[in-house]
Design an enzyme around this catalytic site. Sequence first.
Site, PDB file in Angstrom:
ATOM      1  N   ARG A 308       0.832  -1.203   0.000  1.00 17.18           N
ATOM      2  CA  ARG A 308       0.000   0.000   0.000  1.00 17.18           C
ATOM      3  C   ARG A 308       0.871   1.259   0.000  1.00 17.18           C
ATOM      4  O   ARG A 308       0.499   2.286  -0.577  1.00 17.18           O
ATOM      5  CB  ARG A 308      -0.998   0.003   1.167  1.00 17.18           C
ATOM      6  N   GLU A 712      -9.949   5.993   7.075  1.00 18.15           N
ATOM      7  CA  GLU A 712      -8.504   6.250   7.076  1.00 18.15           C
ATOM      8  C   GLU A 712      -8.067   7.509   6.331  1.00 18.15           C
ATOM      9  O   GLU A 712      -7.136   8.188   6.780  1.00 18.15           O
ATOM     10  CB  GLU A 712      -7.770   5.053   6.455  1.00 18.15           C
TER      11      GLU A 712
HETATM   12  N1  MTE Z   1     -12.300   5.597  14.302  1.00 23.41           N
HETATM   13  C1  MTE Z   1     -12.379   5.325  15.622  1.00 23.41           C
HETATM   14  N2  MTE Z   1     -13.102   6.134  16.401  1.00 23.41           N
HETATM   15  N3  MTE Z   1     -11.712   4.271  16.169  1.00 23.41           N
HETATM   16  C2  MTE Z   1     -10.937   3.442  15.401  1.00 23.41           C
HETATM   17  O1  MTE Z   1     -10.355   2.480  15.914  1.00 23.41           O
HETATM   18  N4  MTE Z   1     -10.089   2.929  13.142  1.00 23.41           N
HETATM   19  C3  MTE Z   1      -9.760   3.466  11.828  1.00 23.41           C
HETATM   20  C4  MTE Z   1     -10.962   4.177  11.216  1.00 23.41           C
HETATM   21  N5  MTE Z   1     -11.553   5.082  12.164  1.00 23.41           N
HETATM   22  C5  MTE Z   1     -10.839   3.709  14.011  1.00 23.41           C
HETATM   23  C6  MTE Z   1     -11.572   4.806  13.491  1.00 23.41           C
HETATM   24  C7  MTE Z   1      -9.288   2.464  10.885  1.00 23.41           C
HETATM   25  S1  MTE Z   1      -7.680   1.979  10.968  1.00 23.41           S
HETATM   26  C8  MTE Z   1     -10.101   1.939   9.931  1.00 23.41           C
HETATM   27  S2  MTE Z   1      -9.504   0.844   8.781  1.00 23.41           S
HETATM   28  C9  MTE Z   1     -11.519   2.287   9.841  1.00 23.41           C
HETATM   29  O2  MTE Z   1     -11.913   3.190  10.858  1.00 23.41           O
HETATM   30  C10 MTE Z   1     -12.329   0.997   9.921  1.00 23.41           C
HETATM   31  O3  MTE Z   1     -13.674   1.207   9.936  1.00 23.41           O
HETATM   32  P1  MTE Z   1     -14.568   1.472   8.618  1.00 23.41           P
HETATM   33  O4  MTE Z   1     -14.098   0.533   7.568  1.00 23.41           O
HETATM   34  O5  MTE Z   1     -15.930   1.188   9.083  1.00 23.41           O
HETATM   35  O6  MTE Z   1     -14.330   2.890   8.239  1.00 23.41           O
HETATM   36 MO1  MOS Z   2      -7.336   0.049   9.417  1.00 20.75          MO
HETATM   37  S1  MOS Z   2      -5.301   0.269   9.534  1.00 20.75           S
HETATM   38  O1  MOS Z   2      -7.279  -0.761   7.861  1.00 20.75           O
HETATM   39  O2  MOS Z   2      -7.542  -1.244  10.552  1.00 20.75           O
END
Ligand code: MTE
Ligand code: MOS
Length: 763
Positions: A308, A712
């Site tokens: 990535r 992300e």
């Molecule tokens: N937001 C919160 N509040 N807590 C989290 O742990 N993880 C992030 C993001 N936002 C996270 C977050 C990461 S690493 C990812 S990959 C995505 O949320 C995963 O959730 P989604 O695919 O539903 O966006």
């Molecule tokens: Mo998010 S780093 O893809 O859990």
Amino acid sequence: MIREALPHDSAALHVSGEARYVDDLPEPPGTLYAAFGMSSETHADILAMDLRPVREAEGVVAVLSAADIPGVNNIGPVIPDEPALAAERVQFRGQPLFVVAATSVALARRAARLAHIEYQRRNAVVTIEQALERQEFVLPSAICTRGSMSSLPGAVFRLKGKLRCGAQEHFYLEGQVALAIPGERGEMLVHSSTQHPSEIQHLVAAALGLPDAAVTVELRRLGGGFGGKETQAAVYAVGAALLARATGRPVKLRADRDDDMTGTGKRHDFLYQYDVAFDREGRIEALDLMLASRCGLSADLSAAVNDRAVFHCDNAYFLQNVRIVSHRCRTHTVSSTAFRGFGGPQGMFAAEAVVEMIARHLGLDALDVRKRNLYGPAPRDITHYGMTLKDNVLPELIAELEARSEYRKRREAVKTFNASSPHFKRGLALTPVKFGIAFTSQSMNQAGALVHLYTDGSVHLNHGGTEMGQGLMIKVAQMVAEELKIDLARVHISATSTAKVPNTSPTAASSGTDLNGEAARDACRKLKARLAQYCAATYAVSPEEVVFSPNQVAIGSAKTLSFPQLVRDAFLARVPLSATGYWRTPEIEFDRARWRGTPFYYFAYGAAVSEVAIDVLTGESRLLRADILHDAGRSLNPAIDRGQIEGGFIQGMGWLTMEEVVWDDAGRLLTHAPSTYKIPVASDCPPVFNVWLWDKGENVRDIAYRSKAVGEPPLMLALSVFHAIADAVGATSRSRDPVPLDAPATPENILKAIHALHRNPGR
Ligand code: MTE
Ligand code: MOS
């Protein structure tokens, strides 16, 4: 329903403390508490391990080491290359060696320290440089090329050098934890704070020597994951399950913060070597880039993380001639892992640094250089890995942000300020983000859901995604309410369980809503079709004449039923009211041997302008203002999306400015607690913080009601903070040399960069 700025479904529970995390679940009677005995050496052979003092310690009920594992001793998620409990050799300081169950948390932790372990020390490889020198890699190196490097050697404008960005600790508020409850016939129920329940199920089953079907993993929510619980919740779940099996009692294993920080992987730090040729206008002609990441002892997710990074080395810029070499360095440190952005931030870091240094070298505004290098109409619309960009909104989005943030006017103001301010300098930067959405591994782009209709018209919603604070559950519930045309209050969100939806992907790659939302809609469509069929048969109309409108269903022109009434009638007529749903993302394919293909379904875009001030004498910095314009497509929930943008940006700022992960030469993690590791706090938020969702945003793909993944991408908007700091550092010198600032831009690194620029005053 969709597009409403609704609060998080658990918001009130979060703030009142009623939200249940794994450690809040009522403990079954007889629950034991566990702790790991951990390696105190960085790299060593284990000559002898005397666990008698541990066994004899107060309150201890069981002590298990590698030899006691009935199944497979492995927690490696992709490649089975990492033991749950080290047997002959330790490969990082803090590696689990044995696991203890006792009658209290304190007694377990105390006993775990009493082992006598005899080690034979071996040479340790700690840094990326050491690993490169010894060619120690966890996986074969990769290379992606397009065009040729022939213009580099003779280029009039050319810059070469090294760069570095740091690691990052996830610092989820809820630490790693698992509660394993043994059942009959060896069955095991594991409550695990994991982003990947299915993987925990596989690894626990393998360790216990059970079929997957005998293990159930369940969780309602995580207190933050950020990638840190995509793979690395496993050792805690396996440890608890092994002890639960051995004792026949429920076992809870919760790491304390120091042990969590030493025992779990972080964002990969990267070392880069660049060689770039460009023209007088700042257009990149050729880029030769080497990137090397510190992976730790095992592969974990490093294959995909480095990939990535390679995919995102362009960030938003068209690289006609490019060669990227990607090394994954094996070191005697904890295995690095997923962290929000998953290598993307590290790839973009290189792209943005290169663009900044080109602008400085030519005496141009970095924004102009950025604009000149952006992807554009054909032939400038094909990425270095051969994917055609069909949704590039950046030229328009950047122009809009430039105007809204008054970039040009503030650039002049910064110049004026700096001209008369020797001890404080200001800096300004606008950086874009283009982030690919999908798992780059094709098979992971699938999801399942399970929806039940009850006879009172309420809906039980279940899917394979996990809630970690990001708002996945409310978004999927909104999609279900929209599809069924019912009030959101009728949709009951339930805990994620491998027993309800099997073989799931981790909730990661920002695709939780896309995948699980579409799977849930699929289930709803099946239920609607059955209800329509029932109406058609009963009221002698065609199924097309059955129209779902808010909370009621019109059957032809004569009859209207409330939704609960229809469900009740359908039940009496023996219509099945439970359905599974499924989704797989089309068109994703990638040929890793050629490094060509379509690894993403679409891209998420955004841009940010940051203005900072630095103190030239102390190296301190402060973010004064941030303006963000982010494309969440047609947002499903603008309140949730805004939260993700703000949180992601601040977390990215932490990575790039204050969070410093430090291992000493002996491989000891020095930053193992909040006392030594600084994350951003409320007062680090800029006093002026404008966050706008781009109102023209619309996903070109018909997925999740044309919203876009937002978990992300916003983290990488924080590159603007880093480059604003670099800009301010640059203002301390007339040199046109690249500003030698490594990330994180801590006061120490800022001072180093200032001093380095002054030692070498340039032309
Ligand atoms: N937001 C919160 N509040 N807590 C989290 O742990 N993880 C992030 C993001 N936002 C996270 C977050 C990461 S690493 C990812 S990959 C995505 O949320 C995963 O959730 P989604 O695919 O539903 O966006
Ligand atoms: Mo998010 S780093 O893809 O859990």
